[in-house]
Structures are given as structure tokens and as C-alpha cells.
Design a protein around this motif. Structure first.
Motif, mmCIF file in Angstrom:
data_model
loop_
_atom_site.group_PDB
_atom_site.id
_atom_site.type_symbol
_atom_site.label_atom_id
_atom_site.label_comp_id
_atom_site.label_asym_id
_atom_site.label_seq_id
_atom_site.Cartn_x
_atom_site.Cartn_y
_atom_site.Cartn_z
ATOM 1 N N ARG A 121 0.825 -1.209 0.000
ATOM 2 C CA ARG A 121 0.000 0.000 0.000
ATOM 3 C C ARG A 121 0.864 1.265 0.000
ATOM 4 N NH1 ARG A 121 -3.536 -2.330 4.709
ATOM 5 N NH2 ARG A 121 -4.174 -4.223 3.625
ATOM 6 N N LEU B 4 -8.632 -5.082 -12.664
ATOM 7 C CA LEU B 4 -9.674 -6.034 -12.257
ATOM 8 C C LEU B 4 -10.794 -5.971 -13.299
ATOM 9 C CD1 LEU B 4 -9.601 -5.074 -8.497
ATOM 10 C CD2 LEU B 4 -8.756 -7.202 -9.493
ATOM 11 N N LYS C 108 -14.459 -4.949 -12.505
ATOM 12 C CA LYS C 108 -14.720 -3.642 -11.914
ATOM 13 C C LYS C 108 -14.504 -2.539 -12.948
ATOM 14 C CE LYS C 108 -13.748 -4.582 -7.042
ATOM 15 N NZ LYS C 108 -13.814 -6.044 -7.062
ATOM 16 N N THR C 109 -15.223 -1.429 -12.772
ATOM 17 C CA THR C 109 -15.087 -0.310 -13.692
ATOM 18 C C THR C 109 -13.783 0.439 -13.405
ATOM 19 O OG1 THR C 109 -16.167 1.226 -12.196
ATOM 20 C CG2 THR C 109 -17.585 0.011 -13.708
ATOM 21 N N GLU D 228 -13.930 1.980 -10.080
ATOM 22 C CA GLU D 228 -13.827 0.983 -8.996
ATOM 23 C C GLU D 228 -12.426 0.409 -8.871
ATOM 24 O OE1 GLU D 228 -18.478 -0.484 -9.284
ATOM 25 O OE2 GLU D 228 -16.886 -1.593 -10.298
ATOM 26 N N PHE E 92 -10.614 0.687 -5.509
ATOM 27 C CA PHE E 92 -10.253 -0.543 -4.810
ATOM 28 C C PHE E 92 -8.938 -0.387 -4.057
ATOM 29 C CE2 PHE E 92 -8.342 -4.757 -4.486
ATOM 30 C CZ PHE E 92 -9.375 -5.462 -3.920
ATOM 31 N N GLU F 223 -9.668 1.389 -1.031
ATOM 32 C CA GLU F 223 -10.476 0.603 -0.097
ATOM 33 C C GLU F 223 -9.626 -0.380 0.699
ATOM 34 O OE1 GLU F 223 -13.682 -1.324 -2.083
ATOM 35 O OE2 GLU F 223 -14.649 0.539 -2.667
ATOM 36 N N VAL F 224 -8.684 -1.018 0.015
ATOM 37 C CA VAL F 224 -7.873 -2.017 0.730
ATOM 38 C C VAL F 224 -7.075 -1.367 1.849
ATOM 39 C CG1 VAL F 224 -7.664 -3.530 -1.271
ATOM 40 C CG2 VAL F 224 -5.883 -1.864 -0.822
ATOM 41 N N GLY G 130 -8.226 0.965 3.646
ATOM 42 C CA GLY G 130 -9.165 1.407 4.668
ATOM 43 C C GLY G 130 -9.490 2.888 4.595
ATOM 44 N N ALA G 131 -9.322 3.492 3.405
ATOM 45 C CA ALA G 131 -9.666 4.910 3.266
ATOM 46 C C ALA G 131 -11.169 5.093 3.425
ATOM 47 C CB ALA G 131 -9.231 5.414 1.899
ATOM 48 N N PRO G 132 -11.599 6.146 4.129
ATOM 49 C CA PRO G 132 -13.037 6.364 4.295
ATOM 50 C C PRO G 132 -13.707 6.686 2.954
ATOM 51 C CG PRO G 132 -11.773 8.155 5.274
ATOM 52 C CD PRO G 132 -10.794 7.130 4.838
ATOM 53 N N THR G 133 -14.963 6.291 2.853
ATOM 54 C CA THR G 133 -15.687 6.427 1.578
ATOM 55 C C THR G 133 -15.741 7.869 1.055
ATOM 56 O OG1 THR G 133 -16.970 4.517 2.245
ATOM 57 C CG2 THR G 133 -17.826 5.783 0.396
ATOM 58 N N ILE H 34 -12.599 8.611 -0.716
ATOM 59 C CA ILE H 34 -12.500 7.896 -1.993
ATOM 60 C C ILE H 34 -13.300 8.642 -3.063
ATOM 61 C CG2 ILE H 34 -13.156 5.782 -3.203
ATOM 62 C CD1 ILE H 34 -12.534 4.259 -0.630
ATOM 63 N N ARG I 207 -4.481 3.987 -10.405
ATOM 64 C CA ARG I 207 -4.607 3.081 -9.269
ATOM 65 C C ARG I 207 -3.322 3.069 -8.454
ATOM 66 N NH1 ARG I 207 -5.243 -3.132 -10.516
ATOM 67 N NH2 ARG I 207 -3.124 -2.758 -11.273
#
Lengths: 235, 304
Positions: free
Chosen positions: A88, A100, A103-104, A107, A111, A114-115, A117-120, A123, A159
Motif C-alpha cells: 500500500r 480487475l 470492476k469499472t 472501482e 479498490f 479501499e484495501v 481502509g480509506a473512508p468512503t 475515496i 490506481r
């Protein structure tokens, strides 16, 4: 700072009849120091050990002997559960994009956050910025198979940048792109480096490396055979 | 796994289930078939068990007492027999009861009634009707009745007449149970293997994605989570669908089979109603466990 100390990587190879075990040397006693914020091109022919050098850095495999450390963190002896934490902090751009498929574009980039643990809300705020940076705002809802090679590679780059890595590794990122897209990508890498990220670019694309005009490390059969401060691609 | 990671796994599990709806439906369909097989197995097992029980209950041994045996002696023997672990019940039929039953039985036949009247006394014997835990116990029971302690008071034991039949029946029942058990295990194993392989193949299609997720720094649980949620979803959907048809199916089936099963003594519909909670639990747990454990094992392979 990235530090390779006498790093050697050997792959066991079984003989054709499954008999005598041989070993192929992918990296041979490599000692290399890369300062924070540097842009280093690793050049050499296919099989010279460029990819292996990068793989040691994101702990895809450990060196057979010697050591690798990042900012004093010796990752030679890294524990399996620590590997996700290491990854990370290092963005990687692959020649074959490694997106992936289910996924779009949005996404795929999300992703990576997200892995970690970032808050939504973060993101939702950051991903559009990243897509804008790589000029993919229009493609956010497309799936990887709907993208051109250049778009896929820029998605991969977005990404890699998602968790604001200290180090960006690019393994033949222009290998599957035409000259124009390759050029675009290089400009992006330089821009990212300007913002403070250490960039390691592995490439056998002469035009690309010559355009960078930064430090060049040449590998040949696993050994560092040449180092140039602001070099060009020479074999 | 913290709460945020859990909600993300939940969301991705649902999104994936929906985006790969055909694959998801295929997996759910196989689970549905597996559960149908288990449901059928359950019905067959229950019906079979009840039928065998009913046959066993029909077997008993009548011990006719000699006229020398007084009430006290007979009651003492009855108490003795009841004390044995392999005997479930002992019924005492007195001379008078035997006569009453006999008369009731032959009321339509005036010749027999007349003959009885002419005899003047009760020609029937008192008896003990013994039911054993299992047919295998009868030879032993018969043997112990031959002991000198009982011998003077005992006339005839019907077991000796039926010995062949009882011994053979008990062997047949034992074999039937064993075959039933083996079949149950075999069919259940096949069902589980088919489900496991289907899910494994479905997840095999994702092994590259899993490798990429690892490269991007996803922890093993973050990768596993959505697959487990998907498994949970297919498992519960198939279990709920199974429950939806199982009880109506049993009700329809019950009216058709109850005539054959246990001489009409066993009501399948009532059994399923009484065990509704247990049966529902069984289907839910086996559906969910089957799919999530399969997913877990399948994903784990690509996380090493």
C-alpha cells in the motif's frame, strides 16, 4: 531511500528430463542506492533482470541472498501479513495493466484505496481527481475490456497513485502502447516524480529512456554494468 | 476485519453476485439441487426408519403360563422380565381376559360358543406378551425363560414356532439399515462434491483477479470477504427456496405414502410440521455451510 545490498536472485530450473537441478541467475550481486525523489530508469534487454529487481521491491518474492530495504525497512525478512502494508506504500504499473476485469475504471482505482481502509467520502473525492490527472474522467464507468491500451495503462497508473505512494514502480509500462500513448504516459510519470514520488522505470524502449534524461542503470545478465547520472540508453 | 472492511466486503459480494448473475444463478441452482437431494434423503430416511420400526413393533413373543402358575407367580415373572434392559413391555393377559377376547372374536360362530358352554370351565391359558427392544433380543429372552426358575410355570413360548421368521427378519432389518446408512452417506458425499467443484470452478475464473488484488495490497480477508458473502447469498437463497417447496411437497406426498408406511400409523405431514424448526434449520445450515465453506477453501488456494 531504496537500498539493494548484494541482492542476488536465483530461480531453480529443472532439467528437461526432470533430472539435474540447474539455477538461473536473474539478479547477480546487485548493490544499488536510490535516493528519495529520484527518477531512475532501469534498462537492459529482456531477461536482464529488470522485472526481478522491481519484484523484490514489492515483495513478490524474496532475494536468494543479500538484502533490500526501503527507508530502513528491511523487506528481505518481511512477514506475510506485512506484505499488504508494504504494497500500500508502493504503486506498481505493469506492462499488462493488471486491472480487475469485473470492476469499472472508477472501482479499480477506488479498490486500491479501499484495501487501505480509506473512508468512503475521501475515496469519492480523490478518485475523480486521479482520473482527471490521467485524463480518464470520461471513462470512469467503463470496464477494462472497453478501454484502449493507453487508457488501460493510465487507469493502472491512477490506481498506483491512489494511496499516494512514496515509490512508483513502472515495469515496461509502455511495452503495450503506441508511440503517442507511450509519450503521454512518460509525461505523467515525470509529473508524478516532480510531485515528490520516487519513480523506478524499467524499460527497454530506447526512445523513452533517452527522453527522460535522468539517471540510468543498465543491467546485463543480472549484473549492474553501467550507471549514468543523466544517461541515455546504451548497451 | 473492521466494520468498514466488512461493509465493503458485503457491498462487493452483493455487486458481484448481481454482475455475474448467470454464474451466480448456476451456483445457486446446483446448491438447490444438492439440497433437494438432501431433502429427498431426509424423507426416505424418516419413512424407512418408521417403516422398520413398525415392522419391529409387530413382532412379539407370547409366553403361555401353565395352570399351576398363580397370579402372584405370574406377576413376579412379569416384574422379572420388565426389569430386563432388552425388553420394552410385558403385557399380562389373564385367563378371563383371554376368554373374553376369544368369545368376542368368535361371537358370530355359534358352534364355538356352544362348545365353550359345554366345557363349563375356561380352557384358555393366562399369558405374558413380551415385546423386546429389537428382534435380535428374542432368542436370548426365550433362552432365559427355559431356566429352572421359570420352567414349572411356563407352558409354551410362541417364539419357538416363529424362531426362523424372527431371526431372519431381524437380519433383514439390520442389513436394510446398513444399506440405508451407506446410501445416505454416499449420496450426501456426491452432493457435497458436486457443489464444491461447481463453486471451485466459479472461483477459478477469478484467480487472476485475486492475484491482482494481492499485488495492490489487499489483505487476505479483504479478498476473501466478498467471496464468502457471495457464498452466503447463494446458500441462503437456495435454502429458502428449498423450504418454500419442501413442506407443501411433503404434505402432498404424505397422503400418498402414509397408506404404505407403518401400516398407516405414520403421518409424514405431521412429522414435518412437528419438526419444522429443525428441518428449516438443517436446510439453512447445510446450504450456507456448504457454499461458504466451499468458497472459503476455493479462495484460500489462490491466497497462498
Amino acid at each position: 531511500m531504496i537500498l539493494f545490498q548484494h541482492a542476488t536472485k536465483m530461480y531453480p530450473v529443472r532439467g528437461a528430463q526432470g533430472g539435474t537441478k540447474k539455477e538461473i541467475v536473474a539478479l547477480d550481486d546487485v548493490t544499488l542506492e536510490i535516493a528519495t525523489g529520484e527518477f531512475v530508469s532501469i534498462v537492459g534487454q529482456s531477461g536482464a533482470g529488470k522485472s526481478t529487481l522491481l519484484r523484490l521491491l514489492f515483495a513478490d518474492e524474496p532475494p536468494t541472498s543479500g538484502s533490500v530495504s526501503i527507508d530502513g525497512w528491511d523487506i528481505t525478512t518481511i512477514r506475510p501479513w506485512q506484505i499488504p502494508h508494504l504494497r500500500r506504500q508502493i504503486g506498481v504499473v505493469f506492462q499488462d495493466f493488471k486491472l480487475l476485469q469485473a470492476k469499472t475504471v472508477f472501482e479499480n482505482v477506488a479498490f486500491a484505496m479501499e484495501v487501505g481502509g480509506a473512508p468512503t467520502p475521501e475515496i469519492r473525492r480523490v478518485v475523480p481527481q486521479l482520473l482527471k490527472l490521467v485524463n480518464l474522467s470520461e471513462n470512469a464507468d467503463q470496464y477494462p475490456w472497453q478501454l484502449s491500451g493507453g487508457e488501460a495503462q493510465r487507469t493502472s497508473l491512477a490506481r498506483a497513485l491512489a494511496f499516494r505512494p512514496k515509490i512508483l514502480l513502472a515495469d515496461e509500462p509502455t511495452g503495450n502502447l503506441d508511440a503517442l500513448h507511450a509519450w503521454d504516459l512518460l509525461q505523467l510519470l515525470l509529473k508524478i516524480n516532480k510531485l515528490g514520488t520516487t519513480v523506478l522505470l524499467a524499460s527497454h524502449d530506447e526512445a523513452i529512456v533517452n527522453a527522460v534524461k535522468r539517471r540510468v542503470v543498465t543491467l546485463e545478465r543480472g549484473k549492474v554494468v553501467k550507471e549514468q547520472k543523466t544517461g541515455t540508453y546504451e548497451l | 476485519m473492521n466494520f468498514l472492511a466488512f461493509t465493503r466486503a458485503l457491498r462487493w459480494g452483493l455487486v458481484h453476485y448481481w454482475r455475474n448473475i448467470w454464474l451466480s444463478l448456476a451456483a445457486t441452482g446446483v446448491l438447490l439441487l444438492t439440497l433437494a437431494m438432501l431433502a429427498l434423503l431426509l424423507i426416505v430416511t424418516v419413512v424407512g426408519r418408521e417403516s422398520l420400526k413398525a415392522i419391529e413393533a409387530k413382532v412379539d413373543v407370547t409366553v403361555f403360563m401353565a395352570d399351576t402358575a398363580t397370579d402372584e407367580v405370574i406377576l413376579a415373572i412379569k416384574a422379572d422380565l420388565e426389569g430386563r434392559a432388552d425388553i420394552t413391555s410385558v403385557q399380562y393377559v389373564t385367563k378371563e381376559q383371554a376368554l373374553a377376547t376369544f368369545e368376542a372374536h368368535h361371537r358370530a360362530n355359534p358352534i364355538i360358543a356352544q362348545a365353550l358352554q359345554e366345557l363349563g370351565e375356561n380352557p384358555l391359558q393366562a399369558s405374558l406378551i413380551v415385546k423386546a427392544e429389537s428382534p435380535q433380543a428374542y432368542p436370548q429372552i426365550a433362552e432365559s425363560l427355559k431356566s429352572p426358575k421359570y420352567q414349572p410355570y411356563i407352558g409354551k413360548v410362541t417364539f419357538e414356532d416363529n424362531r426362523e421368521v424372527i431371526v431372519r427378519l431381524s437380519a433383514v432389518l439390520r442389513t436394510l439399515r446398513r444399506i440405508g446408512l451407506i446410501l445416505t452417506i454416499a449420496i450426501a458425499a456426491i452432493a457435497v462434491l458436486v457443489t464444491f467443484n461447481t463453486i471451485r470452478l466459479a472461483i477459478y475464473g477469478y484467480h487472476e483477479e485475486i492475484a491482482i488484488m494481492r499485488l495492490v495490497g489487499a489483505s487476505p480477508w479483504f479478498i476473501k470477504g466478498p467471496f464468502l458473502i457471495e457464498g452466503l447469498l447463494s446458500g441462503s437463497i437456495s435454502a429458502l427456496l428449498t423450504l418454500l417447496y419442501f413442506f407443501p411437497f411433503v404434505r402432498i406426498l404424505s397422503s400418498r405414502v402414509s397408506a404404505f408406511v407403518a401400516g398407516g400409523q405414520f403421518d409424514l405431514a405431521r412429522w414435518s410440521a412437528e419438526n419444522a424448526l429443525g428441518v428449516s434449520f438443517l436446510f439453512l445450515v447445510s446450504g450456507i455451510l456448504l457454499s461458504t465453506v466451499s468458497s472459503w477453501i476455493a479462495v484460500r488456494r489462490y491466497l497462498r
